[in-house]
Design a protein around this motif. Structure first.
Motif, PDB file in Angstrom:
ATOM      1  N   VAL A  22       0.843  -1.203   0.000  1.00  0.00           N
ATOM      2  CA  VAL A  22       0.000   0.000   0.000  1.00  0.00           C
ATOM      3  C   VAL A  22       0.877   1.252   0.000  1.00  0.00           C
ATOM      4  O   VAL A  22       0.640   2.192  -0.765  1.00  0.00           O
ATOM      5  CB  VAL A  22      -0.941  -0.010   1.231  1.00  0.00           C
ATOM      6  CG1 VAL A  22      -1.546   1.364   1.483  1.00  0.00           C
ATOM      7  CG2 VAL A  22      -2.042  -1.042   1.055  1.00  0.00           C
ATOM      8  N   ILE A  23       1.906   1.274   0.827  1.00  0.00           N
ATOM      9  CA  ILE A  23       2.765   2.446   0.954  1.00  0.00           C
ATOM     10  C   ILE A  23       3.671   2.625  -0.259  1.00  0.00           C
ATOM     11  O   ILE A  23       3.940   3.739  -0.679  1.00  0.00           O
ATOM     12  CB  ILE A  23       3.621   2.361   2.244  1.00  0.00           C
ATOM     13  CG1 ILE A  23       2.702   2.334   3.462  1.00  0.00           C
ATOM     14  CG2 ILE A  23       4.593   3.520   2.345  1.00  0.00           C
ATOM     15  CD1 ILE A  23       1.661   3.413   3.507  1.00  0.00           C
ATOM     16  N   SER A  24       4.113   1.543  -0.852  1.00  0.00           N
ATOM     17  CA  SER A  24       5.009   1.650  -2.007  1.00  0.00           C
ATOM     18  C   SER A  24       4.320   2.313  -3.201  1.00  0.00           C
ATOM     19  O   SER A  24       4.983   2.779  -4.117  1.00  0.00           O
ATOM     20  CB  SER A  24       5.567   0.281  -2.394  1.00  0.00           C
ATOM     21  OG  SER A  24       4.534  -0.549  -2.885  1.00  0.00           O
ATOM     22  N   GLY A  25       2.992   2.389  -3.190  1.00  0.00           N
ATOM     23  CA  GLY A  25       2.256   3.050  -4.260  1.00  0.00           C
ATOM     24  C   GLY A  25       2.361   4.566  -4.234  1.00  0.00           C
ATOM     25  O   GLY A  25       2.028   5.222  -5.211  1.00  0.00           O
ATOM     26  N   PHE A  26       2.818   5.134  -3.130  1.00  0.00           N
ATOM     27  CA  PHE A  26       2.987   6.582  -3.032  1.00  0.00           C
ATOM     28  C   PHE A  26       4.221   7.013  -3.815  1.00  0.00           C
ATOM     29  O   PHE A  26       5.248   6.335  -3.785  1.00  0.00           O
ATOM     30  CB  PHE A  26       3.170   7.007  -1.565  1.00  0.00           C
ATOM     31  CG  PHE A  26       1.888   7.113  -0.797  1.00  0.00           C
ATOM     32  CD1 PHE A  26       1.247   8.330  -0.675  1.00  0.00           C
ATOM     33  CD2 PHE A  26       1.328   5.998  -0.206  1.00  0.00           C
ATOM     34  CE1 PHE A  26       0.068   8.434   0.044  1.00  0.00           C
ATOM     35  CE2 PHE A  26       0.149   6.092   0.505  1.00  0.00           C
ATOM     36  CZ  PHE A  26      -0.488   7.315   0.631  1.00  0.00           C
ATOM     37  N   GLY A  27       4.130   8.151  -4.480  1.00  0.00           N
ATOM     38  CA  GLY A  27       5.279   8.678  -5.207  1.00  0.00           C
ATOM     39  C   GLY A  27       6.307   9.259  -4.257  1.00  0.00           C
ATOM     40  O   GLY A  27       5.960   9.770  -3.197  1.00  0.00           O
ATOM     41  N   GLY A  28       7.576   9.162  -4.615  1.00  0.00           N
ATOM     42  CA  GLY A  28       8.645   9.777  -3.843  1.00  0.00           C
ATOM     43  C   GLY A  28       9.226   8.923  -2.734  1.00  0.00           C
ATOM     44  O   GLY A  28      10.148   9.347  -2.051  1.00  0.00           O
ATOM     45  N   ILE A  29       8.721   7.712  -2.558  1.00  0.00           N
ATOM     46  CA  ILE A  29       9.235   6.863  -1.478  1.00  0.00           C
ATOM     47  C   ILE A  29      10.481   6.121  -1.976  1.00  0.00           C
ATOM     48  O   ILE A  29      10.455   5.478  -3.011  1.00  0.00           O
ATOM     49  CB  ILE A  29       8.152   5.894  -0.981  1.00  0.00           C
ATOM     50  CG1 ILE A  29       7.082   6.723  -0.284  1.00  0.00           C
ATOM     51  CG2 ILE A  29       8.749   4.826  -0.069  1.00  0.00           C
ATOM     52  CD1 ILE A  29       6.023   5.978   0.420  1.00  0.00           C
ATOM     53  N   SER A  44      11.288   6.302   4.064  1.00  0.00           N
ATOM     54  CA  SER A  44      12.175   7.415   3.729  1.00  0.00           C
ATOM     55  C   SER A  44      11.912   7.869   2.306  1.00  0.00           C
ATOM     56  O   SER A  44      11.573   7.064   1.446  1.00  0.00           O
ATOM     57  CB  SER A  44      13.643   6.992   3.849  1.00  0.00           C
ATOM     58  OG  SER A  44      13.932   6.604   5.162  1.00  0.00           O
ATOM     59  N   GLY A  45      12.085   9.179   2.083  1.00  0.00           N
ATOM     60  CA  GLY A  45      11.925   9.720   0.738  1.00  0.00           C
ATOM     61  C   GLY A  45      11.293  11.095   0.777  1.00  0.00           C
ATOM     62  O   GLY A  45      11.258  11.764   1.802  1.00  0.00           O
ATOM     63  N   ASN A  46      10.770  11.511  -0.381  1.00  0.00           N
ATOM     64  CA  ASN A  46      10.118  12.806  -0.511  1.00  0.00           C
ATOM     65  C   ASN A  46       8.620  12.557  -0.662  1.00  0.00           C
ATOM     66  O   ASN A  46       8.129  12.350  -1.761  1.00  0.00           O
ATOM     67  CB  ASN A  46      10.701  13.546  -1.721  1.00  0.00           C
ATOM     68  CG  ASN A  46      10.225  14.980  -1.783  1.00  0.00           C
ATOM     69  OD1 ASN A  46       9.658  15.491  -0.815  1.00  0.00           O
ATOM     70  ND2 ASN A  46      10.442  15.614  -2.904  1.00  0.00           N
ATOM     71  N   PHE A  47       7.896  12.547   0.463  1.00  0.00           N
ATOM     72  CA  PHE A  47       6.480  12.183   0.485  1.00  0.00           C
ATOM     73  C   PHE A  47       5.781  12.952   1.596  1.00  0.00           C
ATOM     74  O   PHE A  47       6.427  13.609   2.411  1.00  0.00           O
ATOM     75  CB  PHE A  47       6.321  10.671   0.710  1.00  0.00           C
ATOM     76  CG  PHE A  47       6.875  10.216   2.036  1.00  0.00           C
ATOM     77  CD1 PHE A  47       6.048  10.075   3.137  1.00  0.00           C
ATOM     78  CD2 PHE A  47       8.229   9.957   2.192  1.00  0.00           C
ATOM     79  CE1 PHE A  47       6.557   9.688   4.366  1.00  0.00           C
ATOM     80  CE2 PHE A  47       8.746   9.561   3.416  1.00  0.00           C
ATOM     81  CZ  PHE A  47       7.900   9.426   4.507  1.00  0.00           C
ATOM     82  N   ASP A  48       4.457  12.859   1.646  1.00  0.00           N
ATOM     83  CA  ASP A  48       3.668  13.517   2.692  1.00  0.00           C
ATOM     84  C   ASP A  48       3.376  12.493   3.798  1.00  0.00           C
ATOM     85  O   ASP A  48       2.586  11.569   3.587  1.00  0.00           O
ATOM     86  CB  ASP A  48       2.366  14.046   2.094  1.00  0.00           C
ATOM     87  CG  ASP A  48       1.537  14.828   3.102  1.00  0.00           C
ATOM     88  OD1 ASP A  48       1.814  14.749   4.317  1.00  0.00           O
ATOM     89  OD2 ASP A  48       0.597  15.508   2.662  1.00  0.00           O
ATOM     90  N   LYS A  55      -3.502   6.682   5.085  1.00  0.00           N
ATOM     91  CA  LYS A  55      -3.751   5.514   4.229  1.00  0.00           C
ATOM     92  C   LYS A  55      -3.626   4.225   5.046  1.00  0.00           C
ATOM     93  O   LYS A  55      -4.453   3.320   4.925  1.00  0.00           O
ATOM     94  CB  LYS A  55      -2.755   5.516   3.060  1.00  0.00           C
ATOM     95  CG  LYS A  55      -2.971   4.429   2.059  1.00  0.00           C
ATOM     96  CD  LYS A  55      -4.174   4.701   1.198  1.00  0.00           C
ATOM     97  CE  LYS A  55      -4.222   3.734   0.046  1.00  0.00           C
ATOM     98  NZ  LYS A  55      -5.356   3.968  -0.827  1.00  0.00           N
ATOM     99  N   LEU A  56      -2.618   4.143   5.901  1.00  0.00           N
ATOM    100  CA  LEU A  56      -2.441   2.962   6.745  1.00  0.00           C
ATOM    101  C   LEU A  56      -3.591   2.808   7.740  1.00  0.00           C
ATOM    102  O   LEU A  56      -4.029   1.692   8.017  1.00  0.00           O
ATOM    103  CB  LEU A  56      -1.117   3.039   7.506  1.00  0.00           C
ATOM    104  CG  LEU A  56       0.141   2.781   6.690  1.00  0.00           C
ATOM    105  CD1 LEU A  56       1.375   3.190   7.471  1.00  0.00           C
ATOM    106  CD2 LEU A  56       0.231   1.323   6.284  1.00  0.00           C
ATOM    107  N   ARG A  57      -4.078   3.921   8.254  1.00  0.00           N
ATOM    108  CA  ARG A  57      -5.152   3.882   9.261  1.00  0.00           C
ATOM    109  C   ARG A  57      -6.456   3.320   8.710  1.00  0.00           C
ATOM    110  O   ARG A  57      -7.310   2.895   9.475  1.00  0.00           O
ATOM    111  CB  ARG A  57      -5.400   5.277   9.826  1.00  0.00           C
ATOM    112  CG  ARG A  57      -4.346   5.676  10.830  1.00  0.00           C
ATOM    113  CD  ARG A  57      -4.638   7.021  11.445  1.00  0.00           C
ATOM    114  NE  ARG A  57      -3.649   7.294  12.492  1.00  0.00           N
ATOM    115  CZ  ARG A  57      -3.323   8.495  12.904  1.00  0.00           C
ATOM    116  NH1 ARG A  57      -3.906   9.556  12.380  1.00  0.00           N
ATOM    117  NH2 ARG A  57      -2.423   8.649  13.853  1.00  0.00           N
TER     118      ARG A  57
END
Length: 70
Positions: A22-29, A44-48, A55-57
């Motif tokens: 689920v998290i790997s789908g975010f851009g900038g990770i 780690s990365g450039n993300f919000d 999203k995890l919640r």
């Protein structure tokens, strides 16, 4: 560059894999790591970080531990 540490209530490797997917789908990770012993997810990365935690919640009890910006 940001580093988020969140406590995520996953109970087995299947849930761990799903949470990381689920998290790997975010851009900038750039990197993901899950410590199953402490149930802590490090991103780690450039993300919000707020969007990632929200999203995890939706699927797991999640608590933000720390956010670092460098």
């Amino acid at each position: 560059m940001k580093k988020l540490v969140a406590k995520v209530e996953v109970h087995d490797d299947k849930q761990k894999s799903k949470a990381m997917q689920v998290i790997s789908g975010f851009g900038g990770i750039e990197s993901l790591n899950m410590d199953m012993k402490d149930k802590k997810l490090t991103v780690s990365g450039n993300f919000d970080p707020i969007k990632v935690v929200n999203k995890l919640r939706k699927s797991w009890r999640t608590e933000m531990v720390t956010v670092e910006t460098s």
